[in-house]
Design a protein around this motif. Structure first.
Motif, mmCIF file in Angstrom:
data_model
loop_
_atom_site.group_PDB
_atom_site.id
_atom_site.type_symbol
_atom_site.label_atom_id
_atom_site.label_comp_id
_atom_site.label_asym_id
_atom_site.label_seq_id
_atom_site.Cartn_x
_atom_site.Cartn_y
_atom_site.Cartn_z
ATOM 1 N N VAL A 155 0.870 -1.216 0.022
ATOM 2 C CA VAL A 155 0.260 0.105 0.040
ATOM 3 C C VAL A 155 0.955 1.326 0.069
ATOM 4 O O VAL A 155 0.516 2.147 -0.553
ATOM 5 N N HIS A 156 1.824 1.210 0.787
ATOM 6 C CA HIS A 156 2.883 2.467 0.902
ATOM 7 C C HIS A 156 3.509 2.624 -0.445
ATOM 8 O O HIS A 156 3.675 3.961 -0.882
ATOM 9 N N VAL A 158 2.440 1.799 -3.507
ATOM 10 C CA VAL A 158 1.298 2.344 -4.238
ATOM 11 C C VAL A 158 1.083 3.651 -4.134
ATOM 12 O O VAL A 158 0.884 4.523 -5.120
ATOM 13 N N ARG A 159 0.998 4.132 -2.821
ATOM 14 C CA ARG A 159 0.865 5.356 -2.486
ATOM 15 C C ARG A 159 1.579 6.423 -3.087
ATOM 16 O O ARG A 159 1.551 7.438 -3.664
ATOM 17 N N LYS B 164 -5.293 8.187 -2.751
ATOM 18 C CA LYS B 164 -4.414 7.289 -2.035
ATOM 19 C C LYS B 164 -5.243 6.217 -2.096
ATOM 20 O O LYS B 164 -6.309 6.166 -1.438
ATOM 21 N N PRO B 165 -4.469 4.886 -1.903
ATOM 22 C CA PRO B 165 -5.195 3.750 -1.708
ATOM 23 C C PRO B 165 -5.714 3.494 -0.512
ATOM 24 O O PRO B 165 -5.366 3.904 0.479
#
Lengths: 342, 342, 342, 342
Positions: A155-156, A158-159, B164-165
């Protein structure tokens, strides 16, 4: 309290250990339920060190954990006894400059489970700051709870990539981190996620999860990405293999103005063709663990956009922890994540 | 060639019309198949004008279209006769400053279908620059092809929002634009999309598409968003109603540091509480149509992340075009999009 | 300890007051040297309240302060007795969600000097967390030290605006905040800063500081900005007047794709033409105070890129504090900042 | 028309040449006045090639030029005969995907002066698209006009770096590009710009221009940057040396969360320590030439924020062009930019 202790490189013991832990007003005590084995745990087990971090004293392993709250400090409002939870394994200094800027993962004084000399979570109970303990949604089990830790990395990543809706992503490497990053990229706005590796079993799993798989041992990565993107290239590339080949070739399948995220950690410097990055004006994000990602990871699981269950391929009981590590050091090709249940 | 012509406010004729169109080397000729009726088409039909844009001469209506390529200019490489396609309705000056900066939607000289004095697409054939014509993926029908236009608005809005995801989004308004924005937000990385309106039929449709629906005629929006976000507020709010109430109240359910996207176009200035935006340091994006969004919208449909079929609620044949507009001016509550098939 | 106490609306006393302050290990004690009078101080003096913040008990005024360290807690490493310093007036909860995300200015529990019920800094000494106390560079005097507080607002606004080198900025309003924002914009990458107001004395000062001044009482703002930018419009507009006219007209002189920063705080909702913002796709940042801006402000002063000295137009001794406030409530047109020296 | 022609590697001739150039409606004809010699010109002169670009036919050198308009196409509105101007040397395809997205520098079909097979500007006159011709402000001479080209690189690099006001920048390398980048960084919002090289003469020039100079042949770069930033590190590092040492060591003096811009082009792959970038979560921008930077560069010169005059250290007449290249291939240590006047 029983714990899985790394006595020194190669020597694990499941034994009683005393860890002094005081429950402060902002802390909670947790009965550990499930712990995932990470590549770094295996690395400490085999080599007794990762780079500058050397195991000098017996150390409990494990940093991917879920469990149940058994005691709550007076100042903790968002948790109660009996809550099923997962925990961030790194405790930063709240007053460090990096933490105050919102980048607590970059605080050099962070205390991270199973990074020497800090004990990990493969033990019966532990005390942790309530702020780093997250209640699991009803549809998220202890397995996925433990795997929230690697998902937070994805997730980090992708952010940091700043996905635009409809982006095409390429993920290099299908270890746990590659898999969760691919899942986070799909949930995080990409239209298509291409996954590249040489292990067909892992690629088959990725295909079954909706990814486009490329076996770079038999297929031409650049040609296939070019075909899949009308010759433009991938908008975002996540390097999750940590291999020299993965890093060195990363700019070839990238589109002009594309983004590259370095997640995998090569063990030594890797030759990089700077000019190849320049002619595409690549923006490159080097990332380290995660910050403020757990609640996002849990929301994505709660809403059903990410389902980590298929990643748990192997399971051991606490009393078989040593066997679990022996297996994880030399797993079947189709193995993604081995978990230990307490 | 037959076309649906707005002679003047309130007066539509389905009649023969001659439009001089030369097929240049970079153009394609398209047989129109399906056209969606947009709120702006209805507005021109009823009032003969939108703000400064006044219909002074008979004008063909329609700007949401799909069709089939029937002739291809010599310089066009990505299309061939027989391709099913959709088209961007606005033709910008390629050398304007805004276009060169990548913001061709802000070019004041853009020529946009059915914006006076430019004819729209409710006619048998038309010639269009190949660069603005997009091949439909196999799984995307003519209906969804026509609706790519509104979806592009949603995709553009979501892109501007910099999701943001795991973000939680709130969409105010469930007209076509609200619906496609909610879909684009869900596909674009949000964990949950909350949709607010007063028309229960539309909210039921949104619920069936996976959104969380709030009927603001009976429920307290701020309270429900607060509950859904542990008191933090929505990360992103898309104002797609264009109503004064929607705009004025937009900062209340927003989280600190959240983003607001103004998509709906109020007909007059609306009182805004600047201080309410300041105490949350809202970032506000005002958007206008879209740029570089069609290919993204099509990728999201091709991959199955967005499915526009449920939005086509009403269908008319070309010969019944006038009836279609009469209906669209006064539709059932459950109506989202009315299309005309040629 | 002597302090300037607001007993109630309109009634100031310079008198002894007892404030219990314990010097914790992370705190420093400061002998206050210079305090600037802010518009909010004057507003409390005249009205006894600002919006929901009501002065119910006697409260010391002042939040723009510099001074000298007289005692240092054991944990404070970056300061020593005798250091000349300035102080951030707001103390956030280090564990609030907003603070952890790096936005401590949005923490609803922040305790801010001279915002009821928190005492301000117009007193002989005070205790403050070391983390919010900054050593003044050698070339920065106590005056500029006190004015670091408003400069931080300007620096924060410019940071939020994401200036690109060579941008043309327009600042609406030439109060202290308008002036420091114009200075920060010039130091922060703008090629030209245009300043608009109706008070010619302030515009003359702005001109002498290198700004382009426009007297909107006699000159056409939109025309002049258009002329200065070849018809394109200003890249960034800082609304620092807080007036309805400033806010309502803010999109007219803006360029396509431009940015607007709302700094001034209108006392009530203001009619905003959303469509005017949309046709330019304005990005609007609403800002509130500042976060992580003090060290940047001090670096800009240390390097000589910002010089606040010309803004100190009026000076009073501590014993004349009441006169200072009477003056600041009704100053000469050329007055920018009134300071009180202890 | 006379021109400086590279016949083949090592062989320059100043001779008559015929270049067919038609003045289209959107073009202007320019009498060339001043041309700067770039490192790439010298490289073609010495080696006959740069990477894949090989000089196979006689080619006119030069791409940094200023001059005077002598003829104007009918469609060009912003220029007239007699205007002093500078020119962007690269002509992109206006309809390429990269150009339409605003990144025309990444268009693979760009035609760039003195990149084989395209003739450069070291000739008496040339025809150029009006859109790429910029009027010089009154205070900008022909010298600075010619140097707008390298300054555009610096402005583009600074823009990509997303400077926040008060950032501390480090520039590695003091060639022309290092110098203009340092100037652009100072004008673009940095409080301090540190410049590192081993040539003391260049460092002395940088010091005289307000930079902080570090001679890395005698001083410890990391220690000095650490001292200058209270141990935090530089916020932004511009690698403008293109050397392996510059690239490999670039993450050491960087702050957590800092940015690195790769401007210099190493001739071969360079070992990069990915983990060193990760533990600081470096954001890395690889840049290539510039896009939309000329007007910004000219505004910064017009406003006096950048003054390129001190960079012109050597000057030759057109008839001495060959001598100029012989000198530029082996210049004095203090030499920054050699220009040729026609």
């Amino acid at each position: 309290m029983k714990a899985l202790v790394l006595e020194k490189a190669g020597q694990l013991t499941l034994r009683d250990i005393y860890i002094e832990e005081h429950l402060g007003p902002d802390d909670v005590r947790i009965k550990v339920h499930t712990v995932g084995i990470c590549g770094s745990d295996v690395h400490y087990y085999r080599h007794g060190a990762i780079g500058p971090f050397v195991v000098k004293h017996p150390m409990v392993l494990g940093h991917e954990a879920s469990g149940t709250v058994v005691e709550v400090g007076k100042g903790v409002k968002h948790l109660k006894v009996g809550d099923r939870v997962c925990m961030e394994p790194g405790i930063p200094d709240p007053n460090s400059r990096a933490t105050r800027l919102g980048m607590y993962n970059l605080d050099p004084d962070v205390r991270f489970w199973a990074t020497p000399p800090v004990h990990g979570c493969l033990r019966e109970t532990l005390v942790h700051p309530g702020m780093l303990v997250f209640k699991l949604p009803e549809n998220v089990g202890f397995d996925e709870g433990a795997l929230t830790e690697p998902l937070a990395v994805g997730v980090h990543a992708v952010r940091k990539a700043q996905i635009k809706p409809g982006d095409v992503a390429l993920v290099i490497g299908t270890g746990t981190i590659g898999m969760v990053t691919a899942m986070a990229a799909a949930a995080g706005g990409c239209s298509n996620v291409i996954v590249a590796d040489i292990v067909q079993e892992k690629l088959d799993l990725a295909s079954s999860l909706g990814m486009i798989s490329i076996n770079v041992g038999r297929e031409d990565l650049n040609e296939m990405v070019s075909d899949a993107t009308d010759g433009w290239g991938a908008d975002v590339i996540f390097e999750a293999s940590g291999s020299a080949a993965g890093v060195s070739g990363v700019f070839e399948p990238l589109c002009p103005g594309g983004r590259v995220v370095f997640i995998g950690m090569p063990t030594r410097p890797v030759p990089v063709d700077i000019v190849a990055a320049q002619v595409k004006e690549a923006r490159i994000e080097a990332i380290f663990r995660y910050a403020h990602a757990y609640s996002r990871a849990l929301l994505l699981m709660e809403s059903g956009k990410v389902n980590l269950k298929p990643l748990v391929t192997d399971r051991y009981r606490f009393e078989d922890s040593i066997k679990a590590f022996q297996y994880a050091a030399n797993p079947r090709p189709s193995s993604v994540k081995t978990v230990i249940e307490l």
